[in-house]
Scaffold this motif. Structure first.
Motif: not given
Ligand code: ADP
Length: 290
Positions: A177, A210, A212, A215, A229, A231, A236, A239-240, A268, A272
């Motif tokens: 991330n 990244l 929301a 990536a 997308p 949402v 969160t 999510a990763g 992902g 969330v």
């Molecule tokens: P980590 O949880 O490792 O910090 P991220 O926050 O980047 O990783 O989230 C991983 C993936 O989950 C993102 O690349 C995205 O596809 C999805 N995601 C995370 N937060 C959101 C969000 N608020 N809305 C939509 N997709 C999200």
């Protein structure tokens, strides 16, 4: 391959300072740990998944074995170690901010001899996913074993740590991330620039998640942006892990990296929309946000 933890969560009005005691909400215990989360997420999406890890001989170990088995994960290489299972002690304040103490417990005892015992499983896998909540020498040994046998190595640099050269070269992709990217490079910057710089550190490909904003995929052919997308984000956490699990599943099925990342972003985003980590992961027949 990776950590298997019990997440012990208490809500607090504010964090105690040194020497202070505060009252919190009822304790809630969730199955967690990045290794277990990714295994559960990939199995729920329909993957054939085994986990290489260690739990303690306590009730938390039982809880984790139950959640992994419930998702259909093969537990043949989940060893029970005398002593405590790993735990994450998590306080959540009214703003939703977490403070977390991780006690590795049995995860710290996952060592290179475990890799030897699991050689057949690692060699038989299409994709092996790693994160850094277990000793890094074990990750290095297992990644080498998996790669030598033709398995694809995916590494989440989480929690962030320096990446040994020999390990970097095996990653296809290295998944980070923005915080982890900044840690590794020693500076922040435009995500596309960071992705290219990370690629210069040795991995065969790089994926920068990244939130929301989706990536970025970087490999020899350039940098590709993948949208997530829209949402309504409820929580969160995980999510990763959901993203990486979905990515591995699609890579195992032969998708190109950018295509696998597009699917992973939808998974992902699905995760969330619901609270918790494993409790938020979608099933194979669930309609994903587009
Ligand atoms: P980590 O949880 O490792 O910090 P991220 O926050 O980047 O990783 O989230 C991983 C993936 O989950 C993102 O690349 C995205 O596809 C999805 N995601 C995370 N937060 C959101 C969000 N608020 N809305 C939509 N997709 C999200």
């Amino acid at each position: 391959m990776g950590s298997v933890n019990a997440d012990l969560v208490v809500g607090v009005e504010r964090r105690p300072s040194a020497g202070e005691t505060v009252l919190g909400s009822d304790l809630v215990t969730y199955p967690g740990g990045k290794g277990a989360n990714q295994a559960v997420a990939a199995a729920r999406l329909g993957g054939r998944v085994g986990i290489l890890g260690r739990v303690g001989d306590d009730g938390h170990g039982e809880l984790l074995r139950g959640s992994l088995a419930g998702a259909g994960v093969d537990l043949g290489h989940l060893t029970v170690t005398p002593g405590p299972t790993g735990v994450a002690l998590i306080t959540v304040d009214p703003d939703g901010d977490n403070s977390i103490i991780v006690s590795p417990g049995a995860n710290a005892r996952l060592l290179p001899p475990d890799v030897e015992r699991a050689r057949a499983m690692l060699a038989g896998a299409s994709v092996v996913s790693f994160q850094l909540e277990i000793p890094i020498e074990t990750v290095e040994a297992a990644a080498r074993t998996a790669a030598d046998a033709g398995a694809r190595v995916v590494l989440n640099l989480s929690p962030p740590a320096p990446l040994p050269g020999g390990l970097a070269e095996l990653c296809d992709p290295l998944v980070v991330n923005e915080h982890e990217a900044a840690f590794l490079l020693g500076h922040r910057g435009e995500p596309a620039v960071l992705a290219k710089e990370l690629l210069g550190r040795g991995p065969r490909s790089v994926l920068v998640t990244l939130g929301a904003d989706g990536a970025l995929v970087a490999d020899a052919s350039g940098v590709t942006a993948v949208a997530s997308p829209r949402v309504e984000a409820v929580d969160t956490t995980g999510a990763g892990d959901a993203f990486t699990a979905a990515l591995c599943l699609r890579l195992a099925r032969g998708d190109a990296l950018a295509d696998a990342a597009r699917y992973a972003a939808r998974v992902g985003a699905a995760a969330v929309r619901r609270p918790g980590a494993q409790s938020s992961f979608p099933g194979a027949d669930e309609e994903l946000p587009a």
